[in-house]
Each structure stands twice: as C-alpha cells, then as structure tokens.
Enzyme design. Sequence first.
Site, PDB file in Angstrom:
ATOM      1  CE  LYS A  28      -3.479  18.629  -8.774  1.00  0.00           C
ATOM      2  NZ  LYS A  28      -2.924  17.330  -9.561  1.00  0.00           N
ATOM      3  CG  ASN A  29      -6.025  15.530  -8.834  1.00  0.00           C
ATOM      4  OD1 ASN A  29      -5.379  16.065  -9.669  1.00  0.00           O
ATOM      5  ND2 ASN A  29      -5.811  15.066  -7.297  1.00  0.00           N
ATOM      6  NE  ARG A  99       0.894   9.345 -11.434  1.00  0.00           N
ATOM      7  CZ  ARG A  99       1.639   8.127 -11.876  1.00  0.00           C
ATOM      8  NH1 ARG A  99       2.900   8.354 -12.721  1.00  0.00           N
ATOM      9  NH2 ARG A  99       1.168   7.104 -11.965  1.00  0.00           N
ATOM     10  CB  CYS A 123       5.023  15.887  -7.322  1.00  0.00           C
ATOM     11  SG  CYS A 123       3.514  15.291  -7.436  1.00  0.00           S
ATOM     12  NE  ARG A 128       2.368   9.628  -8.570  1.00  0.00           N
ATOM     13  CZ  ARG A 128       1.873  10.737  -8.927  1.00  0.00           C
ATOM     14  NH1 ARG A 128       2.418  11.601  -8.752  1.00  0.00           N
ATOM     15  NH2 ARG A 128       0.443  10.658  -8.875  1.00  0.00           N
ATOM     16  N   PRO A 129       4.079   3.676 -10.745  1.00  0.00           N
ATOM     17  CG  PRO A 129       3.607   1.613  -9.790  1.00  0.00           C
ATOM     18  CD  PRO A 129       4.100   2.923  -9.604  1.00  0.00           C
ATOM     19  CB  ILE A 130       1.598   3.522 -15.731  1.00  0.00           C
ATOM     20  CG1 ILE A 130       2.839   3.215 -16.912  1.00  0.00           C
ATOM     21  CG2 ILE A 130       1.618   5.136 -15.512  1.00  0.00           C
ATOM     22  CD1 ILE A 130       2.589   3.960 -18.207  1.00  0.00           C
ATOM     23  CG  ASP A 131       1.444  -1.989 -12.654  1.00  0.00           C
ATOM     24  OD1 ASP A 131       1.318  -0.809 -11.924  1.00  0.00           O
ATOM     25  OD2 ASP A 131       0.831  -2.853 -11.785  1.00  0.00           O
ATOM     26  CD  GLN A 132      -2.820  -2.860 -11.460  1.00  0.00           C
ATOM     27  OE1 GLN A 132      -4.141  -3.298 -11.584  1.00  0.00           O
ATOM     28  NE2 GLN A 132      -1.885  -3.757 -11.822  1.00  0.00           N
ATOM     29  CG  ASP A 311      -4.066  14.237  -3.142  1.00  0.00           C
ATOM     30  OD1 ASP A 311      -4.728  14.405  -4.251  1.00  0.00           O
ATOM     31  OD2 ASP A 311      -2.892  13.504  -3.206  1.00  0.00           O
ATOM     32  NE  ARG A 403       2.098  19.614 -11.347  1.00  0.00           N
ATOM     33  CZ  ARG A 403       2.244  18.407 -10.861  1.00  0.00           C
ATOM     34  NH1 ARG A 403       3.184  18.351  -9.859  1.00  0.00           N
ATOM     35  NH2 ARG A 403       1.029  17.434 -11.116  1.00  0.00           N
TER      36      ARG A 403
HETATM   37  C1  EPZ Z   1      -4.088  10.484  -8.611  1.00  0.00           C
HETATM   38  O1  EPZ Z   1      -2.804  10.065  -8.800  1.00  0.00           O
HETATM   39  C2  EPZ Z   1      -4.044  12.116  -8.311  1.00  0.00           C
HETATM   40  N1  EPZ Z   1      -3.485  12.787  -9.376  1.00  0.00           N
HETATM   41  C3  EPZ Z   1      -3.125  12.426  -7.016  1.00  0.00           C
HETATM   42  O2  EPZ Z   1      -3.321  13.637  -6.871  1.00  0.00           O
HETATM   43  C4  EPZ Z   1      -3.846  11.398  -5.860  1.00  0.00           C
HETATM   44  O3  EPZ Z   1      -3.125  11.531  -4.782  1.00  0.00           O
HETATM   45  C5  EPZ Z   1      -4.052  10.002  -6.210  1.00  0.00           C
HETATM   46  O4  EPZ Z   1      -4.489   9.918  -7.456  1.00  0.00           O
HETATM   47  C6  EPZ Z   1      -4.623   9.258  -5.252  1.00  0.00           C
HETATM   48  O5  EPZ Z   1      -5.977   9.841  -4.792  1.00  0.00           O
HETATM   49  C7  EPZ Z   1      -4.187  13.055 -10.271  1.00  0.00           C
HETATM   50  O6  EPZ Z   1      -5.470  12.798 -10.264  1.00  0.00           O
HETATM   51  C8  EPZ Z   1      -3.662  13.988 -11.638  1.00  0.00           C
HETATM   52  P1  EPZ Z   1      -3.260   6.196  -8.229  1.00  0.00           P
HETATM   53  P2  EPZ Z   1      -2.511   8.819  -9.566  1.00  0.00           P
HETATM   54  O7  EPZ Z   1      -3.145   5.751  -9.471  1.00  0.00           O
HETATM   55  O8  EPZ Z   1      -3.651   8.569 -10.372  1.00  0.00           O
HETATM   56  C9  EPZ Z   1      -0.235   2.775  -7.198  1.00  0.00           C
HETATM   57  C10 EPZ Z   1      -2.277  15.661  -6.111  1.00  0.00           C
HETATM   58  O9  EPZ Z   1      -1.477  16.201  -5.094  1.00  0.00           O
HETATM   59  N2  EPZ Z   1      -0.467   2.585  -8.637  1.00  0.00           N
HETATM   60  O10 EPZ Z   1      -4.501   6.382  -7.506  1.00  0.00           O
HETATM   61  O11 EPZ Z   1      -1.278   8.625  -9.900  1.00  0.00           O
HETATM   62  C11 EPZ Z   1       0.458   4.191  -6.961  1.00  0.00           C
HETATM   63  O12 EPZ Z   1       1.943   3.764  -6.967  1.00  0.00           O
HETATM   64  C12 EPZ Z   1      -1.973  14.546  -6.636  1.00  0.00           C
HETATM   65  O13 EPZ Z   1      -3.112  16.291  -6.746  1.00  0.00           O
HETATM   66  C13 EPZ Z   1       0.104   1.347  -9.227  1.00  0.00           C
HETATM   67  O14 EPZ Z   1       0.784   0.400  -8.344  1.00  0.00           O
HETATM   68  O15 EPZ Z   1      -2.548   7.806  -8.166  1.00  0.00           O
HETATM   69  C14 EPZ Z   1      -0.034   4.315  -5.713  1.00  0.00           C
HETATM   70  O16 EPZ Z   1       0.751   3.739  -4.490  1.00  0.00           O
HETATM   71  C15 EPZ Z   1      -0.711  13.800  -6.121  1.00  0.00           C
HETATM   72  N3  EPZ Z   1      -0.065   0.981 -10.528  1.00  0.00           N
HETATM   73  C16 EPZ Z   1      -1.605   3.897  -5.596  1.00  0.00           C
HETATM   74  O17 EPZ Z   1      -1.537   2.873  -6.831  1.00  0.00           O
HETATM   75  C17 EPZ Z   1      -0.812   1.794 -11.212  1.00  0.00           C
HETATM   76  O18 EPZ Z   1      -0.483   1.558 -12.620  1.00  0.00           O
HETATM   77  C18 EPZ Z   1      -2.310   4.982  -5.822  1.00  0.00           C
HETATM   78  O19 EPZ Z   1      -1.948   5.742  -7.112  1.00  0.00           O
HETATM   79  C19 EPZ Z   1      -1.163   2.853 -10.832  1.00  0.00           C
HETATM   80  C20 EPZ Z   1      -1.082   3.339  -9.582  1.00  0.00           C
END
Ligand code: EPZ
Length: 431
Positions: A28-29, A99, A123, A128-132, A311, A403
């Site tokens: 999926k991811n 998301r 979910c 779940r910020p997107i600042d990065q 996950d 999903r």
């Molecule tokens: C991806 O989510 C996956 N989703 C998630 O899978 C997975 O749990 C996660 O990566 C970690 O492996 C998809 O790929 C669609 P991150 P993502 O950005 O990209 C923080 C599932 O169950 N962060 O790696 O949203 C964030 O808050 C889902 O299949 C920032 O601070 O995860 C978190 O604490 C759930 N700023 C950490 O980084 C940002 O701009 C990791 O998040 C982005 C993230």
Amino acid sequence: MKGADYLECLLTKGKQRIKGEVRVNGAKNAAVAILPASLLTEGAVRIDNLPKITDIGRLVEILKALGAKVTFSEGRCIYIDSSDVHTFSPPPSLVNTFRASYYLMGVLLGRFGKVEIPMPGGCDLGPRPIDQHIKGFTALGAQVELEQGLVKIKAKKLRGAHIYLDVVSVGATINIMLAAVKAEGKTVIENAAKEPEIVDVANFLNAMGAHVVGAGTDVIKIQGVSELGQAEHTVIPDRIEAGTFMIAAAATRGEALVKDIIPKHLDPVIAKLREVGVQLEVGPDWVKVNGNSELCPVDVKTFPYPGFPTDLQAPMMVLLTQAPGISFLTENVFEGRFRHVDELKKMGARIKLGGRTAIIEGGHELISAPLRAMDLRGGAAFIIAGLISHGETIITGVEHIDRGYEQIEERFQQLGVSVERRIISKVFPGK
Ligand code: EPZ
C-alpha cells in the site's frame, strides 16, 4: 443493505489456530505514491501488483478527476495516460479522505509548478504535520501558503537544492523526490527515510527516465530531467501485510506459510518474533511461521526502517499479551499511536501506558468484547485479538481496515480461521 441504521462489522470466533497459507499483495505505502507519480509523465504507464484496497480506489478516482485516462486490465494491473491532465487542483471531497493524498503536492508541483490541495486527512495517530514536506518544496524554490485548510504551492521554476530533513519522514522523503525529479539541477536529500517503499518509488521514477540514486540510504541524490517517458512497474510486496499475518499465526499458536514476500524487508520483524520464541523458517520469497512454542516477553521499540515498523506495533501488542511476563513496547515514531490500548483493555489485556511506552503483563486470556477500529493497523490487531480471545468478537470501523488490507476476511479464511463480514443493525446490534 447498508444505510443509516446498519453498519458493517467483522465477526471473529475465538480460540482459533491459524493453519494455512496466504499470498501477500502489493505494498500500500508504495502504491499510494507510485500512482500519483504517474502524473509526472505525459507518457503511458503500466503498474502491476496493485492491492485492491480503498486508498487505491480513491487515488484512481482522483487521477480520473484530474483528467487521466485509467484502465484496469486483468488481475492487479492498471494503465494510466495522464497526457490530458491540465489541472493542478484535485477535488477536495476525494482528497480529504486519506493521508496519502499529500503525494499529489509533490507530483502536481513537479508537473505544473502549481498545486492547491486540502491539508491531508488520514487515520488519527496523533499530530501528523507536513512541515518537512513544505521545507523541501520551499528549498526547491516554491512559495507555500496555508489558507483556510488549503495548501497553495507555486513555483516559477523548481531548482535543485540541498535539503537536510529535521525528522526522518517517509512522506517528506518521497514527496520531495517527486517534486525534484524534474527540477533544474541536482537535489540532495539528507537524513532521508530508508523504507523499502521509498526504493520502490525511486525505481518507478527511474523507469520513467528520472535520475534518482541512493534511495534506501539516508542520502538521496536526484539529477533533474526535463521530461519523463513511459514505464512499466510491478509494486513490491507489502511487508506490513506480511508481518500482520506472521504475527497472527504466532498469536494463535498456529502455523502459516506467508508467500510472495521479500524476506529482507521483514528482517526486524523476523528477528523480534524469534526473540519472542516463535519458530520461523525463511525461504527466498516466503516465510513459514510456527507459533506452537513457549512465548517469552520482550522489549520492542519502533523506529524508522530498518527498525521495528510502527505499523506492526498494534499487532505486536496483541501477541505480547500472550507472552507470560512483562513486555515493553515503545512507540518512537508517532506520539498518538496507542488508541488501540483502551479497546484491548476492554478484553482484559493488562496494559499500562507511560508516555511512549506500553507495559504489557502477558500470559492472561483475553475475553471477547465489541471493538471499534480507529486506524487500519489497530483494526488488524483487533482481528488477531478476536481470534485468540474467549468468545465471539464484533469489530466495527471496518472501513479503516479496508483502507490497507484487501478482503481481509477472505485472507484470514485462507489461513483456516473464521472471520466474517457482517452487516448489523445499529438499532438492534444483535440482529
Ligand atoms: C508513512 O506515513 C506511512 N503512510 C505510515 O503508514 C507509516 O506508519 C509511516 O510512514 C512511518 O513508517 C504512508 O506511506 C501512506 P512519516 P507518513 O512522515 O509519511 C513526523 C499505515 O498504517 N513528521 O514517516 O505520514 C510525523 O509526525 C500508515 O500504513 C513531521 O514531524 O509518516 C511522525 O512522528 C500509518 N513532519 C514521524 O515524522 C513532517 O513533515 C514519521 O512520519 C512529516 C512527518
């Protein structure tokens, strides 16, 4: 027969042992990034081994709404021709629902130099910020505005940049890659996430003619190209789906052959399950799980790949309720990813939360109770809990599970256990 007075649920019989084999579907991811990435080219692309899950269905609707021609062929294969896509603003009603829609930012910015899209849904795992993501787009020369829940991004010209991520983020790593493949010059992403899904997306981009090197390491280098061409790609197997079935076999003390996987992607899960006392035999593209042995309590810490995957934190928690003794499960990736704990405690699970750590007193039987899934992995964990508990368990919130897991009840039936999808009356839940 759905409607306001009815809701869908899964019904599991308790005290069941998994015994069977199951094929794992496409990841999926990876797929939720590869589908939008097809918009980066005006050429036709063919993508195979897609999971038939609702997130993919929603993405196909969005691609069509943007003007792409999408046709499904036999099995799990899709053809996408986005030569007629001319809009940079996907329909908010479709985008709000999950998301992974945030990948449309990187793609539409990369294709049109402009995108307007609602803040991503998804979910509830805590903030779940997107600042990065925004840090990366800004570094590439884009202006980003957040206005009444809409993210508006535009760039006269995207130019390569050296980006050092503050947080190891799967989404930000992929999104910046998507925006950078057609930027002018060289982009370097440091402190990049290393998940296998990122490698799969990079392989797809390179199949279209991009120049991405280093995916899977913490430094990814991208040499921008002016345009991309046609491509064919097969999505990698879903390591999280595979891990879910492996943990389910262990928790039910059963035996399972989990097929069509890339065992290397499951190294942290295989290692931890062996620590718990589960017997595992690993083949070139399969793993055999035998849970018929004494389970021991362990210390699990989730971390970005190659750490133990967040996950699988919820399914692992259910397994550890069956390991006599005290286990520790620390969630280092998402601060809000313990919403399944209260539901499991309704079944008699002995779990205490201390900040990011769950302390599990294992070795006690779970008693069935009505459970409400609030995210897809917690929902999968509830199925496992239902299979090992005493009595029948009704799980609602099935839309979350659907999903990310294709026909979940049929997959568990292939593994020899009874999981049924039912429609129940909200008014008379017993009916
Ligand atoms: C991806 O989510 C996956 N989703 C998630 O899978 C997975 O749990 C996660 O990566 C970690 O492996 C998809 O790929 C669609 P991150 P993502 O950005 O990209 C923080 C599932 O169950 N962060 O790696 O949203 C964030 O808050 C889902 O299949 C920032 O601070 O995860 C978190 O604490 C759930 N700023 C950490 O980084 C940002 O701009 C990791 O998040 C982005 C993230």
